[in-house]
Design an enzyme around this catalytic site. Sequence first.
Site, PDB file in Angstrom:
ATOM      1  CG  HIS A 251      -2.173  -0.905   1.310  1.00 23.61           C
ATOM      2  ND1 HIS A 251      -2.557  -1.304   2.113  1.00 23.61           N
ATOM      3  CD2 HIS A 251      -2.789  -1.507  -0.111  1.00 23.61           C
ATOM      4  CE1 HIS A 251      -3.784  -2.125   1.626  1.00 23.61           C
ATOM      5  NE2 HIS A 251      -3.655  -2.261   0.435  1.00 23.61           N
TER       6      HIS A 251
ATOM      7  CG  HIS B 255     -10.033  -6.131  -4.603  1.00 24.49           C
ATOM      8  ND1 HIS B 255     -10.691  -5.309  -4.225  1.00 24.49           N
ATOM      9  CD2 HIS B 255      -8.870  -6.282  -3.635  1.00 24.49           C
ATOM     10  CE1 HIS B 255     -10.010  -4.428  -3.256  1.00 24.49           C
ATOM     11  NE2 HIS B 255      -8.983  -5.177  -3.136  1.00 24.49           N
TER      12      HIS B 255
ATOM     13  CD  GLU C 154      -5.781  -2.288  -2.751  1.00 24.32           C
ATOM     14  OE1 GLU C 154      -6.485  -3.066  -2.120  1.00 24.32           O
ATOM     15  OE2 GLU C 154      -4.945  -1.673  -2.242  1.00 24.32           O
TER      16      GLU C 154
ATOM     17  CG  ASP D  46      -3.059  -6.280  -4.107  1.00 27.26           C
ATOM     18  OD1 ASP D  46      -3.918  -5.544  -4.617  1.00 27.26           O
ATOM     19  OD2 ASP D  46      -2.907  -7.038  -2.911  1.00 27.26           O
TER      20      ASP D  46
ATOM     21  CG  HIS E 126      -9.432  -4.200   1.794  1.00 28.89           C
ATOM     22  ND1 HIS E 126      -8.667  -3.239   1.809  1.00 28.89           N
ATOM     23  CD2 HIS E 126      -8.968  -4.869   0.953  1.00 28.89           C
ATOM     24  CE1 HIS E 126      -7.812  -3.192   0.848  1.00 28.89           C
ATOM     25  NE2 HIS E 126      -8.080  -4.138   0.131  1.00 28.89           N
TER      26      HIS E 126
ATOM     27  CG  ASP F 173      -7.222  -8.133  -0.345  1.00 30.83           C
ATOM     28  OD1 ASP F 173      -6.328  -8.714  -0.675  1.00 30.83           O
ATOM     29  OD2 ASP F 173      -7.905  -7.167  -0.933  1.00 30.83           O
TER      30      ASP F 173
ATOM     31  CE1 TYR G 104      -3.571  -9.280   3.346  1.00 33.71           C
ATOM     32  CE2 TYR G 104      -5.745  -9.420   4.354  1.00 33.71           C
ATOM     33  CZ  TYR G 104      -5.117  -9.147   3.407  1.00 33.71           C
ATOM     34  OH  TYR G 104      -5.632  -8.886   1.984  1.00 33.71           O
TER      35      TYR G 104
ATOM     36  CG  HIS H 284      -2.429 -10.907  -0.392  1.00 36.26           C
ATOM     37  ND1 HIS H 284      -1.477 -10.635  -1.354  1.00 36.26           N
ATOM     38  CD2 HIS H 284      -3.572 -10.098  -0.248  1.00 36.26           C
ATOM     39  CE1 HIS H 284      -2.132  -9.413  -1.733  1.00 36.26           C
ATOM     40  NE2 HIS H 284      -3.104  -9.313  -1.490  1.00 36.26           N
TER      41      HIS H 284
HETATM   42 FE1  FEO Z   1      -7.131  -4.922  -1.433  1.00 38.97          FE
HETATM   43 FE2  FEO Z   1      -4.780  -7.614  -1.829  1.00 38.97          FE
HETATM   44  O1  FEO Z   1      -5.784  -6.168  -2.263  1.00 38.97           O
END
Ligand code: FEO
Length: 395
Positions: free
Chosen positions: A22, A78, A80, A82, A145, A164, A192, A225
């Site tokens: 982030h 998602h 984002e 990553d 999230h 996530d 996390y 992850h």
């Molecule tokens: Fe919300 Fe692993 O990205």
Amino acid sequence: MIELKDNIFWVGVRDWELKRFHGEELSTHRGSTYNAYLIRDEKTVLIDTVWSPFKESWLDWLDEQVNLQTLDYVVINHSEEDHAGCLPALMEKVPHLPIYCSPHGTAAIEDHFHPESWDIRKVRTGDTLDLGRYQLQFVEMPMLHWPDSMATFVTNANILFSNDAFGQHYATSFLYNDQVDQAELYQEALKYYANILTPFSAQVKRKLNEIKQLNLPIEIIAPSHGVVWRDNPLQIVEQYNLWANDYQEKAVLILYDTMWGATRKAAEAIAAGVESQGIATKLMHVGKADQSDIITEIFKARGLIFGSPTVNDGIMSAAAGLLESIRGMRFRNKQAFAFGSYGWSGGSAGIIEQRLTEAGFEIVLEPLKWRYVPTSEVLQKAKILGTTFGEKIKE
Ligand code: FEO
């Protein structure tokens, strides 16, 4: 490719080097993984992509494994970077590939990647997509999230691709939870949750209940992850239930910054008082300790005692930055008080107390402040305050 179940594969990337995430906000002491998955059935579907710095090597590798032109769908749980970061490069190679995402995912994908003609298909909780032997069942996970977050369940294989949720920033050479050091795994899962999901605990609670009502026969939880939960996968769901319900341990965290040691002396005296009540007590120097680790310790502690010297009518910069992070975490049911030294104009303890109040902490003791170096009387008072605080934490 590592096969999770018949023709269902992990096709992710291990990032052993990652130390910050982030931007520079979150520390990742054990690296991370970006988990993408592939299902080969009558239809072939890719579940998520990986972070864009890996796009060339990852897409070339995936093309060798599966031939990208044979993909029928991609699911973006998602948007984002990553997880969706390789989507533009993938769509360049397979322009007509249908993209499945949540209703919020449509706008999020458009606002991230500004596509001109991608075939984006929105799905809601309960919507399904037949692959042949397997079927995808989608579950919206708003605010776990991000608003667009979604999970995908594979019927017959009974795998929940949770994105996530239930993840850890944890690079290992193993894929599964039962293969790794359990203390490391839980440390990373907790960090996390504490740093990423704490502000959304109310939504986590509601969503966990909703998932329970869906009665999905979950055998594997495969997050985006870290390791895949195959051994007693519901253990991490139970753990999230604990964490989302204002989790705390009977422990006190003392945070301080210091210029010439005066505020540290008071911190140590306060700690002696808290410890006298048999309460686990930890001291962390906010200018030296890792901020993400500090947030994790605040998450665990029932009580927080926060000190800084007064500097230019304010507080030290590391303490100020940390208080801004704490404000966003929306911690609940935690007791606190503030302390700090001053020279010619006071105020640090009052500033800290105000910021902790705004962040939702219950201030249970008057702030402790003193001019320059604490006298033995001040240190005695600090110890008494620590003792009183420890008594309150014990209640
Ligand atoms: Fe919300 Fe692993 O990205």
